[in-house]
Write an enzyme that holds these catalytic residues in place. Structure first.
Site, PDB file in Angstrom:
ATOM      1  N   GLY A  45      99.549  72.180 111.614  1.00 55.32           N
ATOM      2  CA  GLY A  45     100.028  73.539 111.304  1.00 55.32           C
ATOM      3  C   GLY A  45     101.008  74.141 112.286  1.00 55.32           C
ATOM      4  N   ASP A 104      92.274  82.137 113.696  1.00 54.46           N
ATOM      5  CA  ASP A 104      91.430  82.683 112.628  1.00 54.46           C
ATOM      6  C   ASP A 104      90.014  82.856 113.178  1.00 54.46           C
ATOM      7  OD1 ASP A 104      90.728  83.450 110.004  1.00 54.46           O
ATOM      8  OD2 ASP A 104      90.375  81.393 109.386  1.00 54.46           O
ATOM      9  N   LYS A 132      94.510  86.699 113.392  1.00 54.63           N
ATOM     10  CA  LYS A 132      93.612  87.392 112.448  1.00 54.63           C
ATOM     11  C   LYS A 132      92.358  87.783 113.217  1.00 54.63           C
ATOM     12  CE  LYS A 132      94.239  84.461 108.394  1.00 54.63           C
ATOM     13  NZ  LYS A 132      93.514  83.706 107.350  1.00 54.63           N
ATOM     14  N   PHE A 153      95.486  85.038 103.379  1.00 56.59           N
ATOM     15  CA  PHE A 153      95.783  83.625 103.568  1.00 56.59           C
ATOM     16  C   PHE A 153      97.294  83.411 103.591  1.00 56.59           C
ATOM     17  CE2 PHE A 153      96.014  79.081 102.823  1.00 56.59           C
ATOM     18  CZ  PHE A 153      95.067  78.650 103.738  1.00 56.59           C
ATOM     19  N   ASP A 160      99.722  75.490 105.581  1.00 58.07           N
ATOM     20  CA  ASP A 160      99.640  74.938 104.238  1.00 58.07           C
ATOM     21  C   ASP A 160      98.525  75.578 103.429  1.00 58.07           C
ATOM     22  OD1 ASP A 160      97.463  73.631 105.699  1.00 58.07           O
ATOM     23  OD2 ASP A 160      97.255  72.406 103.904  1.00 58.07           O
ATOM     24  N   ARG A 166     104.173  73.925 103.764  1.00 56.39           N
ATOM     25  CA  ARG A 166     104.405  73.831 105.209  1.00 56.39           C
ATOM     26  C   ARG A 166     105.874  73.929 105.581  1.00 56.39           C
ATOM     27  NH1 ARG A 166      99.703  72.192 107.838  1.00 56.39           N
ATOM     28  NH2 ARG A 166      98.458  70.618 106.784  1.00 56.39           N
TER      29      ARG A 166
END
Ligand code: IMP
Ligand code: MG
Length: 178
Positions: A45, A104, A132, A153, A160, A166
């Site tokens: 990511g 996250d 987040k 999200f 992704d 991505r």
């Protein structure tokens, strides 16, 4: 039916991201001065974010990557993080900046931070593009944050959704996401 790209809402344009990444790079460069940090990108990511951040920080920083995978369904972390390819021998006595596109629950960052500390890093910091904070389940925070975001999200710029999006240059939110 697969979602079409027209169902994405742009949250951060490529230009907005580029400006923020440049600023983050300047902060990191100022923090380390003459020292030589290793930027450690978390794959997959943060491939795009790490590449851009590395250029914004510039020499004499080094760049390394680790592959992290958390088991579970597509949008909810299961809490078990598996790491692969950590170049542990590079980190002894070195300052390391962990780079991830999104923070996250914090489980991925905590797992990487622990592995890097165990490898003998002299200082471990973290830089994330998106934070987040409301989703945090373990006690970790980033030293440099691009944008504080709500619990949505996000996709694009390396992030992704089931393997898609991505390669987008911007960060978007999938509309009607279930
Ligand atoms: P954490 O371990 O729960 O902090 O999650 C971090 C990882 O989960 C990130 O590196 C991403 O791979 C993934 N992730 C968390 N939130 C999102 C999101 O909004 N979009 C895409 N991937 C996400
Ligand atoms: Mg993912």
């Amino acid at each position: 039916m697969e979602p079409a790209e027209t169902e994405l809402r742009c949250e951060f344009t490529a230009e907005t991201i580029a400006d923020r990444v440049t600023a983050l790079g300047a902060c990191i460069r100022a923090h380390y001065g003459e020292r030589r940090p290793t930027l450690l990108g978390i794959l997959k990511g943060s491939a795009l974010f790490s590449a851009d951040l590395a250029r914004a920080v510039g020499e004499p920083a080094e760049l390394s990557f680790v592959h992290a995978r958390s088991y579970g369904d597509r949008t909810v972390s299961s809490g078990r993080v598996q790491l692969a390819g950590l170049e542990a021998e590079l980190f002894a006595g070195r300052p390391v900046v962990i780079c991830d596109t999104i923070l996250d629950t914090g489980r991925t960052l905590a797992a990487v931070r622990d592995a890097v500390s165990k490898a003998g890093a002299s200082e471990v910091t973290a830089c994330v593009l998106l934070d987040k904070a409301s989703r945090r389940e373990v006690a970790v925070s980033a030293d440099w944050v691009g944008f504080d975001v709500q619990d949505q999200f996000f996709v694009g710029y390396g992030l992704d959704h089931g393997g898609r999006y991505r390669t987008l240059g911007y960060v978007g939110v999938v509309k009607h996401h279930v």
